[in-house]
Design an enzyme around this catalytic site. Structure first.
Site, PDB file in Angstrom:
ATOM      1  NE  ARG A   1       2.874  42.899  25.518  1.00  0.00           N
ATOM      2  CZ  ARG A   1       2.907  44.017  26.244  1.00  0.00           C
ATOM      3  NH1 ARG A   1       3.053  45.190  25.656  1.00  0.00           N
ATOM      4  NH2 ARG A   1       2.793  43.972  27.562  1.00  0.00           N
TER       5      ARG A   1
ATOM      6  CG  HIS B   1      -0.876  42.291  30.863  1.00  0.00           C
ATOM      7  ND1 HIS B   1       0.279  41.552  30.727  1.00  0.00           N
ATOM      8  CD2 HIS B   1      -0.480  43.602  30.836  1.00  0.00           C
ATOM      9  CE1 HIS B   1       1.312  42.375  30.617  1.00  0.00           C
ATOM     10  NE2 HIS B   1       0.883  43.613  30.685  1.00  0.00           N
TER      11      HIS B   1
ATOM     12  CD  GLN C   1       1.077  45.682  34.827  1.00  0.00           C
ATOM     13  OE1 GLN C   1       1.748  45.809  33.811  1.00  0.00           O
ATOM     14  NE2 GLN C   1       1.392  46.304  35.961  1.00  0.00           N
TER      15      GLN C   1
ATOM     16  CG  ASP D   1      -5.461  49.235  30.619  1.00  0.00           C
ATOM     17  OD1 ASP D   1      -4.525  49.984  30.286  1.00  0.00           O
ATOM     18  OD2 ASP D   1      -5.645  48.098  30.106  1.00  0.00           O
TER      19      ASP D   1
ATOM     20  CB  CYS E   1      -1.017  47.993  33.548  1.00  0.00           C
ATOM     21  SG  CYS E   1      -2.017  48.522  32.133  1.00  0.00           S
TER      22      CYS E   1
ATOM     23  NE  ARG F   1       4.882  43.400  34.169  1.00  0.00           N
ATOM     24  CZ  ARG F   1       4.598  43.641  32.877  1.00  0.00           C
ATOM     25  NH1 ARG F   1       4.125  44.824  32.518  1.00  0.00           N
ATOM     26  NH2 ARG F   1       4.736  42.701  31.965  1.00  0.00           N
TER      27      ARG F   1
HETATM   28  N1  NVA Z   1      -5.100  47.001  27.812  1.00  0.00           N
HETATM   29  C1  NVA Z   1      -3.824  47.479  27.354  1.00  0.00           C
HETATM   30  C2  NVA Z   1      -2.740  47.076  28.293  1.00  0.00           C
HETATM   31  C3  NVA Z   1      -1.359  47.551  27.926  1.00  0.00           C
HETATM   32  C4  NVA Z   1      -0.292  47.112  28.841  1.00  0.00           C
HETATM   33  C5  NVA Z   1      -3.556  46.914  25.961  1.00  0.00           C
HETATM   34  O1  NVA Z   1      -3.848  45.738  25.719  1.00  0.00           O
HETATM   35  O2  NVA Z   1      -3.080  47.651  25.104  1.00  0.00           O
HETATM   36  N1   CP Z   2       2.141  47.416  31.347  1.00  0.00           N
HETATM   37  C1   CP Z   2       2.758  46.907  30.275  1.00  0.00           C
HETATM   38  O1   CP Z   2       2.640  45.713  29.957  1.00  0.00           O
HETATM   39  O2   CP Z   2       3.527  47.800  29.609  1.00  0.00           O
HETATM   40  P1   CP Z   2       4.240  47.591  28.202  1.00  0.00           P
HETATM   41  O3   CP Z   2       3.157  47.563  27.157  1.00  0.00           O
HETATM   42  O4   CP Z   2       5.133  48.792  28.062  1.00  0.00           O
HETATM   43  O5   CP Z   2       5.013  46.307  28.212  1.00  0.00           O
END
Ligand code: NVA
Ligand code: CP
Length: 306
Positions: free
Chosen positions: A105, A132, A135, A220, A260, A288
């Site tokens: 990540r 992502h 997800q 989101d 998500c 997930r």
């Molecule tokens: N768009 C959000 C998704 C989190 C799972 C982010 O990147 O923070």
């Molecule tokens: N939806 C998702 O990826 O959640 P986290 O940021 O908690 O991993």
């Protein structure tokens, strides 16, 4: 042989993605019926590099590896040499000598591509600024479980043209459904990603018009990780883009709502939306685990015949 990676949904064929969704449903059903007795990855290890926070992604990958009989290592840049400037490529080569699969990540999507290019074990995108894909495996699994095959259906994305939106666009291409994207001006998805989707994705500015007759609505946060300082500007820009019960009422009678998570009640969703029976976000979050088990199994062991 170069390993397969999963950096975006476009790294797999439509058939492979369909297989993963069905396999995730099978794995989930086996777990519910018999408990975690399927242990195909005894003593295998996954390195999990997290440069951003996570609840669902960390817990689902770590649990997946444990239930499969393997082990996951949580690596934060704060505690590893990556955070002190050791090159990504060197880290990739070193981890490839020891672990079986790597999950990352990160911020820039290029970090993932650079890591994957130097890695001799599969690399999984666990969220970048641009995509992502993990997800979306859980999201398509959830949609399929709730309403059957998704081909030919209509999903609606309300809000920021962000990493999740990009993965929804790719999903529309790969799973052959239509995606309407309703975002304020200046917050559109990447033009090249949108264009590549052709007729699978289109922008419909008015959220209520976009929602009309839809089979699925999703959204989101307005400010993603790394955009915290834009929160106030974004709250103003996204006024009118909150998903609420009235918006779901405009959709098909069988509409489902996905998010998500984490969700910001009172911002991108109404304070009560997650209590509406059309919202299936807890099932989505739980998936997930199952979807990523299917992914890890596929990357390390290939297709399994039931
Ligand atoms: N768009 C959000 C998704 C989190 C799972 C982010 O990147 O923070
Ligand atoms: N939806 C998702 O990826 O959640 P986290 O940021 O908690 O991993």
């Amino acid at each position: 042989m170069a390993p397969r990676h999963f950096l975006t949904l476009m790294d797999f064929s439509s058939q492979e993605l369909e297989y993963l969704i069905q396999r995730a449903i099978t794995i989930k059903s086996g777990l519910k019926q018999h408990g975690p007795v399927y242990v195909p990855l005894a003593n295998r290890t996954m390195a999990m590099i997290f440069e951003k926070s996570s609840t669902r992604t960390r817990v689902s990958f770590e649990t997946a590896m444990a239930q499969f009989g393997g082990h996951a290592l949580f690596l934060s840049p704060r505690d590893t040499q990556l955070g002190r400037g050791e090159p990504i490529e060197d880290t990739a080569r070193v981890l490839s000598e020891m672990v079986d699969v790597v999950m990352i990540r990160t911020f820039a999507h290029k970090n993932l591509e650079d890591f994957a290019a130097a890695s001799s074990v599969p690399v999984i995108n666990a969220l970048s600024d641009d995509y992502h894909p993990c997800q979306l495996l859980a999201d398509i699994q959830t949609w399929t479980e709730c309403r059957g095959p998704v081909r030919g259906k209509t999903a609606v994305w309300i809000g920021d043209g962000n990493n999740m939106c990009h993965s929804w666009i790719n999903a529309a291409r790969q799973f052959d459904f239509k995606l309407r994207i309703s975002c304020p001006e200046g917050y559109e998805p990447d033009a090249a990603i949108l264009e590549a989707a052709g007729e699978h994705a289109q922008i419909v500015r008015d959220p209520m018009e976009a929602a009309r007759g839809a089979d699925l609505i999703t959204t989101d946060v307005w400010a993603s990780m790394g955009q915290e300082e834009e929160q106030a500007i974004r709250e103003a820009a996204f006024e009118g883009y909150q998903v609420d019960e009235a918006m779901l009422d405009c959709a098909d009678d069988n509409v489902i709502f996905l998010h998500c998570l984490p969700a910001h009640r009172g911002e991108e969703i109404s304070t009560t939306l997650l209590d509406d029976p059309r919202a299936v976000v807890w099932q989505e979050a739980g998936n997930r685990l199952h979807a990523q088990k299917a992914l890890i199994e596929f990357l390390l062991l290939g297709r399994i015949s039931d």
